[in-house]
Scaffold this active site. Structure first.
Site, PDB file in Angstrom:
ATOM      1  N   HIS A 102      80.048  73.717  39.009  1.00  0.00           N
ATOM      2  CA  HIS A 102      78.715  74.324  39.095  1.00  0.00           C
ATOM      3  C   HIS A 102      78.839  75.825  39.338  1.00  0.00           C
ATOM      4  O   HIS A 102      78.164  76.632  38.686  1.00  0.00           O
ATOM      5  CB  HIS A 102      77.886  73.689  40.222  1.00  0.00           C
ATOM      6  CG  HIS A 102      77.317  72.355  39.888  1.00  0.00           C
ATOM      7  ND1 HIS A 102      76.534  72.111  38.792  1.00  0.00           N
ATOM      8  CD2 HIS A 102      77.409  71.171  40.547  1.00  0.00           C
ATOM      9  CE1 HIS A 102      76.165  70.836  38.772  1.00  0.00           C
ATOM     10  NE2 HIS A 102      76.689  70.242  39.832  1.00  0.00           N
ATOM     11  N   HIS A 112      83.437  68.654  40.660  1.00  0.00           N
ATOM     12  CA  HIS A 112      82.020  68.637  40.279  1.00  0.00           C
ATOM     13  C   HIS A 112      81.325  69.895  40.810  1.00  0.00           C
ATOM     14  O   HIS A 112      80.652  70.612  40.060  1.00  0.00           O
ATOM     15  CB  HIS A 112      81.375  67.370  40.852  1.00  0.00           C
ATOM     16  CG  HIS A 112      79.912  67.248  40.611  1.00  0.00           C
ATOM     17  ND1 HIS A 112      79.372  66.216  39.893  1.00  0.00           N
ATOM     18  CD2 HIS A 112      78.856  67.999  41.009  1.00  0.00           C
ATOM     19  CE1 HIS A 112      78.051  66.346  39.851  1.00  0.00           C
ATOM     20  NE2 HIS A 112      77.720  67.423  40.521  1.00  0.00           N
ATOM     21  N   GLU A 113      81.492  70.146  42.111  1.00  0.00           N
ATOM     22  CA  GLU A 113      80.805  71.288  42.735  1.00  0.00           C
ATOM     23  C   GLU A 113      81.406  72.617  42.292  1.00  0.00           C
ATOM     24  O   GLU A 113      80.682  73.583  42.053  1.00  0.00           O
ATOM     25  CB  GLU A 113      80.810  71.151  44.256  1.00  0.00           C
ATOM     26  CG  GLU A 113      80.124  69.898  44.781  1.00  0.00           C
ATOM     27  CD  GLU A 113      78.692  69.693  44.300  1.00  0.00           C
ATOM     28  OE1 GLU A 113      78.013  70.668  43.911  1.00  0.00           O
ATOM     29  OE2 GLU A 113      78.232  68.531  44.299  1.00  0.00           O
TER      30      GLU A 113
END
Length: 171
Positions: A83, A79-80
Protein backbone atom coordinates in the site's frame (compact mmCIF):
# COMPACT_ATOMS: atom_id res chain seq x y z
CA UNK A 1 3.17 -9.36 33.22
CA UNK A 2 2.60 -7.48 29.95
CA UNK A 3 -0.92 -7.34 28.55
CA UNK A 4 -1.80 -9.32 25.45
CA UNK A 5 -1.63 -6.08 23.44
CA UNK A 6 2.12 -5.67 24.08
CA UNK A 7 4.74 -7.52 22.09
CA UNK A 8 8.11 -8.65 23.30
CA UNK A 9 11.09 -7.12 21.53
CA UNK A 10 11.85 -10.30 19.54
CA UNK A 11 8.43 -10.24 17.89
CA UNK A 12 8.72 -6.52 17.19
CA UNK A 13 12.17 -6.97 15.67
CA UNK A 14 10.99 -9.87 13.50
CA UNK A 15 8.18 -7.76 12.08
CA UNK A 16 10.40 -4.72 11.59
CA UNK A 17 12.94 -6.90 9.78
CA UNK A 18 10.19 -8.30 7.56
CA UNK A 19 9.10 -4.75 6.69
CA UNK A 20 12.69 -3.98 5.68
CA UNK A 21 12.96 -7.18 3.62
CA UNK A 22 9.73 -6.30 1.81
CA UNK A 23 10.99 -2.82 1.00
CA UNK A 24 14.25 -4.24 -0.31
CA UNK A 25 12.38 -6.68 -2.56
CA UNK A 26 10.22 -3.88 -3.93
CA UNK A 27 13.24 -1.62 -4.46
CA UNK A 28 14.97 -4.38 -6.43
CA UNK A 29 11.88 -5.11 -8.53
CA UNK A 30 11.06 -1.45 -9.23
CA UNK A 31 14.67 -0.25 -9.42
CA UNK A 32 14.20 2.70 -7.08
CA UNK A 33 14.37 3.47 -3.38
CA UNK A 34 11.52 4.17 -0.99
CA UNK A 35 11.37 6.02 2.31
CA UNK A 36 10.85 3.76 5.30
CA UNK A 37 7.71 4.14 7.42
CA UNK A 38 7.30 4.45 11.14
CA UNK A 39 5.91 1.21 12.59
CA UNK A 40 3.38 0.98 15.40
CA UNK A 41 1.81 -1.98 17.18
CA UNK A 42 -1.43 -0.24 18.08
CA UNK A 43 -4.00 -1.50 15.56
CA UNK A 44 -7.31 -2.43 17.16
CA UNK A 45 -10.50 -4.11 16.05
CA UNK A 46 -10.52 -6.86 13.43
CA UNK A 47 -7.98 -5.33 11.03
CA UNK A 48 -4.55 -6.97 11.04
CA UNK A 49 -2.83 -3.82 9.86
CA UNK A 50 -3.22 -0.41 8.30
CA UNK A 51 -1.08 1.73 6.02
CA UNK A 52 -1.29 5.49 6.47
CA UNK A 53 -0.19 6.75 3.09
CA UNK A 54 0.34 10.47 3.62
CA UNK A 55 2.18 10.06 6.93
CA UNK A 56 4.15 6.99 5.74
CA UNK A 57 3.14 4.94 8.76
CA UNK A 58 2.23 1.29 9.35
CA UNK A 59 0.11 0.00 12.22
CA UNK A 60 -0.14 -3.67 13.12
CA UNK A 61 -2.47 -5.55 15.47
CA UNK A 62 -0.33 -7.02 18.28
CA UNK A 63 -2.81 -9.73 19.32
CA UNK A 64 -3.47 -10.98 15.80
CA UNK A 65 0.27 -10.93 15.11
CA UNK A 66 1.05 -12.92 18.26
CA UNK A 67 -1.59 -15.52 17.40
CA UNK A 68 -0.70 -15.81 13.69
CA UNK A 69 3.01 -15.00 13.50
CA UNK A 70 4.02 -16.92 10.38
CA UNK A 71 1.01 -15.94 8.27
CA UNK A 72 1.23 -12.38 9.55
CA UNK A 73 4.85 -11.98 8.47
CA UNK A 74 4.23 -13.80 5.19
CA UNK A 75 1.02 -12.03 4.14
CA UNK A 76 0.02 -9.02 6.26
CA UNK A 77 3.36 -7.23 6.24
CA UNK A 78 3.81 -7.34 2.42
CA UNK A 79 0.13 -6.36 2.04
CA UNK A 80 0.61 -3.16 4.06
CA UNK A 81 4.04 -2.35 2.61
CA UNK A 82 2.59 -2.65 -0.91
CA UNK A 83 0.00 0.00 0.00
CA UNK A 84 2.75 2.45 0.95
CA UNK A 85 4.84 1.69 -2.14
CA UNK A 86 1.82 1.99 -4.44
CA UNK A 87 1.18 5.41 -3.01
CA UNK A 88 4.81 6.46 -3.48
CA UNK A 89 4.92 5.13 -7.06
CA UNK A 90 1.43 5.77 -8.44
CA UNK A 91 -0.11 8.40 -6.15
CA UNK A 92 -3.80 8.08 -5.38
CA UNK A 93 -5.05 4.71 -6.63
CA UNK A 94 -7.68 2.24 -5.45
CA UNK A 95 -6.47 0.52 -2.24
CA UNK A 96 -6.64 -3.01 -3.66
CA UNK A 97 -6.56 -2.01 -7.30
CA UNK A 98 -4.51 -3.42 -10.17
CA UNK A 99 -1.27 -1.67 -9.14
CA UNK A 100 -1.40 -3.11 -5.62
CA UNK A 101 -2.46 -6.56 -6.88
CA UNK A 102 0.42 -6.63 -9.37
CA UNK A 103 3.00 -5.86 -6.66
CA UNK A 104 1.59 -8.53 -4.36
CA UNK A 105 1.60 -11.17 -7.08
CA UNK A 106 4.75 -10.29 -9.02
CA UNK A 107 7.11 -9.24 -6.23
CA UNK A 108 5.93 -11.48 -3.39
CA UNK A 109 4.20 -14.29 -5.27
CA UNK A 110 1.14 -13.86 -3.05
CA UNK A 111 -2.54 -14.11 -3.83
CA UNK A 112 -3.59 -10.44 -3.54
CA UNK A 113 -6.41 -10.74 -1.00
CA UNK A 114 -7.98 -7.63 0.49
CA UNK A 115 -8.73 -9.26 3.86
CA UNK A 116 -7.19 -11.80 6.19
CA UNK A 117 -8.89 -14.94 7.51
CA UNK A 118 -7.52 -14.93 11.08
CA UNK A 119 -9.69 -15.91 14.03
CA UNK A 120 -10.77 -12.57 15.53
CA UNK A 121 -12.80 -13.94 18.45
CA UNK A 122 -10.18 -12.67 20.94
CA UNK A 123 -10.25 -9.12 19.62
CA UNK A 124 -13.86 -8.55 18.64
CA UNK A 125 -15.62 -6.04 20.85
CA UNK A 126 -19.07 -6.03 22.35
CA UNK A 127 -21.93 -6.44 19.93
CA UNK A 128 -25.63 -5.60 19.95
CA UNK A 129 -28.29 -7.86 18.45
CA UNK A 130 -30.55 -6.46 15.75
CA UNK A 131 -33.26 -8.12 13.66
CA UNK A 132 -34.42 -8.06 10.06
CA UNK A 133 -36.73 -10.28 8.00
CA UNK A 134 -34.05 -12.89 7.34
CA UNK A 135 -32.78 -13.21 10.93
CA UNK A 136 -30.58 -11.74 13.65
CA UNK A 137 -27.65 -9.44 12.86
CA UNK A 138 -24.89 -8.36 15.27
CA UNK A 139 -23.74 -4.75 15.18
CA UNK A 140 -20.57 -3.37 16.75
CA UNK A 141 -20.70 -0.83 19.55
CA UNK A 142 -19.76 1.91 17.07
CA UNK A 143 -22.63 1.06 14.71
CA UNK A 144 -25.05 0.63 17.63
CA UNK A 145 -24.15 4.13 18.85
CA UNK A 146 -24.78 5.47 15.36
CA UNK A 147 -28.24 3.86 15.42
CA UNK A 148 -28.89 5.62 18.73
CA UNK A 149 -27.96 8.92 17.08
CA UNK A 150 -30.42 8.34 14.22
CA UNK A 151 -28.51 6.36 11.58
CA UNK A 152 -30.49 3.51 10.01
CA UNK A 153 -28.78 0.34 8.80
CA UNK A 154 -30.25 -2.04 6.24
CA UNK A 155 -29.66 -5.76 6.01
CA UNK A 156 -27.32 -6.61 3.14
CA UNK A 157 -29.35 -9.71 2.26
CA UNK A 158 -32.99 -8.66 2.45
CA UNK A 159 -32.72 -4.85 2.50
CA UNK A 160 -34.92 -4.41 5.61
CA UNK A 161 -34.05 -1.77 8.17
CA UNK A 162 -32.41 -3.38 11.21
CA UNK A 163 -34.23 -3.01 14.53
CA UNK A 164 -32.70 -3.70 17.91
CA UNK A 165 -33.81 -6.96 19.54
CA UNK A 166 -32.87 -5.99 23.08
CA UNK A 167 -30.67 -3.64 25.02
CA UNK A 168 -28.60 -6.60 26.22
CA UNK A 169 -24.95 -6.63 25.19
CA UNK A 170 -23.94 -9.92 23.59
CA UNK A 171 -20.39 -11.14 23.39
Amino acid sequence: MPSSRHLDSQLQQALEQRVETCFQALETALERSFSRPSIEFSQRGKAAGSAYLTSNRLRFHPVLYKDNQQAFLQEVVPHEVCHLVCHQVYGKVRPHGPEWRALMAQVFGLNPKATHSFDVSKVIGKTFEYQCTCGPVSLTLRRHNKVLSGVRYQCRRCGDVLTQISAQIAR
